[in-house]
Scaffold this motif. Structure first.
Motif, PDB file in Angstrom:
ATOM      1  N   ALA A 245       0.839  -1.203   0.000  1.00 38.93           N
ATOM      2  CA  ALA A 245       0.000   0.000   0.000  1.00 38.93           C
ATOM      3  C   ALA A 245       0.871   1.249   0.000  1.00 38.93           C
ATOM      4  CB  ALA A 245      -0.911   0.014   1.224  1.00 38.93           C
ATOM      5  N   SER A 246       0.607   2.133  -0.939  1.00 38.49           N
ATOM      6  CA  SER A 246       1.375   3.378  -0.989  1.00 38.49           C
ATOM      7  C   SER A 246       0.469   4.595  -0.792  1.00 38.49           C
ATOM      8  CB  SER A 246       2.127   3.486  -2.308  1.00 38.49           C
ATOM      9  OG  SER A 246       1.206   3.451  -3.374  1.00 38.49           O
ATOM     10  N   ILE A 247      -0.785   4.326  -0.503  1.00 33.53           N
ATOM     11  CA  ILE A 247      -1.727   5.429  -0.255  1.00 33.53           C
ATOM     12  C   ILE A 247      -2.515   5.074   0.992  1.00 33.53           C
ATOM     13  CG2 ILE A 247      -3.824   6.591  -1.108  1.00 33.53           C
ATOM     14  CD1 ILE A 247      -2.850   6.114  -3.929  1.00 33.53           C
ATOM     15  N   VAL A 248      -2.674   6.024   1.882  1.00 29.02           N
ATOM     16  CA  VAL A 248      -3.537   5.772   3.046  1.00 29.02           C
ATOM     17  C   VAL A 248      -4.465   6.967   3.210  1.00 29.02           C
ATOM     18  CG1 VAL A 248      -1.679   6.526   4.634  1.00 29.02           C
ATOM     19  CG2 VAL A 248      -3.587   5.246   5.525  1.00 29.02           C
ATOM     20  N   SER A 249      -5.731   6.664   3.446  1.00 26.59           N
ATOM     21  CA  SER A 249      -6.723   7.737   3.606  1.00 26.59           C
ATOM     22  C   SER A 249      -7.457   7.569   4.926  1.00 26.59           C
ATOM     23  CB  SER A 249      -7.771   7.676   2.489  1.00 26.59           C
ATOM     24  OG  SER A 249      -7.166   7.613   1.236  1.00 26.59           O
ATOM     25  N   PHE A 250      -7.798   8.693   5.539  1.00 24.50           N
ATOM     26  CA  PHE A 250      -8.607   8.689   6.764  1.00 24.50           C
ATOM     27  C   PHE A 250      -9.973   9.270   6.415  1.00 24.50           C
ATOM     28  CE2 PHE A 250      -4.547   9.718   9.450  1.00 24.50           C
ATOM     29  CZ  PHE A 250      -4.055   8.451   9.197  1.00 24.50           C
ATOM     30  N   VAL A 251     -11.023   8.552   6.756  1.00 25.46           N
ATOM     31  CA  VAL A 251     -12.362   9.094   6.505  1.00 25.46           C
ATOM     32  C   VAL A 251     -13.218   8.979   7.767  1.00 25.46           C
ATOM     33  CG1 VAL A 251     -12.350   8.529   4.028  1.00 25.46           C
ATOM     34  CG2 VAL A 251     -13.332   6.906   5.655  1.00 25.46           C
ATOM     35  N   ALA A 252     -14.240   9.818   7.826  1.00 23.70           N
ATOM     36  CA  ALA A 252     -15.207   9.760   8.935  1.00 23.70           C
ATOM     37  C   ALA A 252     -16.387   8.917   8.488  1.00 23.70           C
ATOM     38  CB  ALA A 252     -15.660  11.166   9.304  1.00 23.70           C
ATOM     39  N   GLY A 253     -16.674   7.860   9.259  1.00 24.86           N
ATOM     40  CA  GLY A 253     -17.762   6.946   8.886  1.00 24.86           C
ATOM     41  C   GLY A 253     -19.102   7.429   9.369  1.00 24.86           C
ATOM     42  N   GLN A 254     -19.098   8.461  10.154  1.00 27.18           N
ATOM     43  CA  GLN A 254     -20.365   9.008  10.637  1.00 27.18           C
ATOM     44  C   GLN A 254     -20.290  10.501  10.384  1.00 27.18           C
ATOM     45  OE1 GLN A 254     -20.330  10.127  14.624  1.00 27.18           O
ATOM     46  NE2 GLN A 254     -21.844  11.541  13.844  1.00 27.18           N
ATOM     47  N   CYS A 255     -20.920  10.907   9.317  1.00 25.24           N
ATOM     48  CA  CYS A 255     -20.847  12.308   8.944  1.00 25.24           C
ATOM     49  C   CYS A 255     -22.097  12.651   8.162  1.00 25.24           C
ATOM     50  CB  CYS A 255     -19.600  12.573   8.098  1.00 25.24           C
ATOM     51  SG  CYS A 255     -19.539  11.565   6.620  1.00 25.24           S
ATOM     52  N   LYS A 256     -22.279  13.930   7.958  1.00 29.45           N
ATOM     53  CA  LYS A 256     -23.469  14.362   7.207  1.00 29.45           C
ATOM     54  C   LYS A 256     -23.432  13.739   5.819  1.00 29.45           C
ATOM     55  CE  LYS A 256     -23.646  18.840   9.392  1.00 29.45           C
ATOM     56  NZ  LYS A 256     -22.826  20.024   9.220  1.00 29.45           N
ATOM     57  N   GLY A 257     -24.541  13.137   5.401  1.00 26.95           N
ATOM     58  CA  GLY A 257     -24.664  12.618   4.041  1.00 26.95           C
ATOM     59  C   GLY A 257     -23.641  11.560   3.693  1.00 26.95           C
ATOM     60  N   LEU A 258     -23.487  10.568   4.586  1.00 25.22           N
ATOM     61  CA  LEU A 258     -22.478   9.514   4.351  1.00 25.22           C
ATOM     62  C   LEU A 258     -22.627   8.897   2.958  1.00 25.22           C
ATOM     63  CD1 LEU A 258     -20.255   7.562   5.358  1.00 25.22           C
ATOM     64  CD2 LEU A 258     -22.067   6.129   6.278  1.00 25.22           C
TER      65      LEU A 258
END
Ligand code: SAH
Length: 255
Positions: free
Chosen positions: A142-155
């Motif tokens: 893996a050469s890319i890592v992303s952080f996302v919010a799983g509980q957010c407006k308009g998931l």
């Protein structure tokens, strides 16, 4: 105009994922010297214990769906205390600028003429990766890592296309409650149902659990294992490498 010399400073400080050993030295020093600490529910009690006796402790604990203090009220509290001449240690779980609303608090302070200093903390993703021995990036995986919010407006409308898949690691914060929608969303974007997933609950704490499944099995795993917040969902091949067999290292055994 208020005399600037009598305005306190607001320190937005990351408390890391739990274990006090994972605080920065600067954070530890600030906690030990603080007169006023305003902290979230995510901050581990062991971290708060570093404060000296007599420190004023204000909890603005937030739990999903029932906030005990609205963000505007937290901002107002920080500004009010600083304008009254008090330095404020605003202590947040993990890093203050990753899903911690530190940006909003800093903006509110600056708008009121209150000086702000920000001290980074080990975010849950790094804490979980280290404790569970899951490399977030890997030369072979893996050469890319992303952080996302799983509980957010308009998931469902959020565009996550391309964030997960071959050569990529996706780390989902606040995703326990919405795990079924997350799995559906990712598979709807074309991600294979057998992509490996790890769920790391209470990362960097003595009660940490590391659970593994495939993407299609994520909703069921969360229910069956009764996964509770705080937990991270990590999606990608790095969660299934051989060297993660060591994942259940007892924290007590650490030097
Ligand atoms: N600012 C924090 C994140 C706050 S959002 C940071 O940088 O880590 C809250 C989410 O963080 C939780 O819902 C959970 O997904 C994650 N989290 C925080 N501490 C955690 C821990 N010890 N173990 C697993 N996940 C954690």
């Amino acid at each position: 105009m208020q005399d600037r010399s009598h305005i306190g400073t607001v320190y937005l400080v990351g408390a890391g994922p739990g274990d006090p050993d994972l605080l920065t030295l600067r954070a530890a020093r600030l906690i030990m010297n603080a007169k006023l600490i305003v902290h979230d529910g995510l901050v581990d009690p062991a971290v708060l214990e570093l404060a000296r006796a007599g420190t004023r402790m204000v909890s603005v604990a937030k739990r999903r769906a029932h906030h005990t203090m609205a963000q505007d009220d937290i901002n107002a509290l920080l500004v009010r205390e600083a304008l009254a001449g008090h330095d404020v240690l605003r202590l947040k779980g993990g890093d203050p600028l990753i899903f911690g609303r530190g940006g909003e608090e800093a903006e509110a302070c600056r708008a009121a003429g209150v000086p702000v200093q920000i001290v980074p903390g080990i975010s849950a993703a790094m804490g979980a990766a280290a404790s569970a021995q899951i490399p977030l990036t890997h030369r072979d995986g893996a050469s890319i890592v992303s952080f996302v919010a799983g509980q957010c407006k308009g998931l469902t409308e959020q565009d996550w296309a391309g964030l997960a898949g071959k050569g990529r690691t996706l780390v989902i914060y606040m995703g326990v409650k919405t795990a079924p929608q997350i799995a559906e969303k990712l598979m709807g974007d074309g991600l294979a149902p057998d992509v490996p997933v790890a769920v790391v609950e209470n990362a960097a704490r003595s009660d940490m659990r590391v659970l593994r499944t495939a993407l299609a099995g994520l909703p069921d795993l969360v229910i069956r294992a009764k996964v509770k917040s705080p937990a991270l969902i990590i999606i990608g091949d790095v969660t299934a490498r051989d060297d993660t067999a060591l994942a259940h290292v007892a924290l007590e055994a650490m030097p």
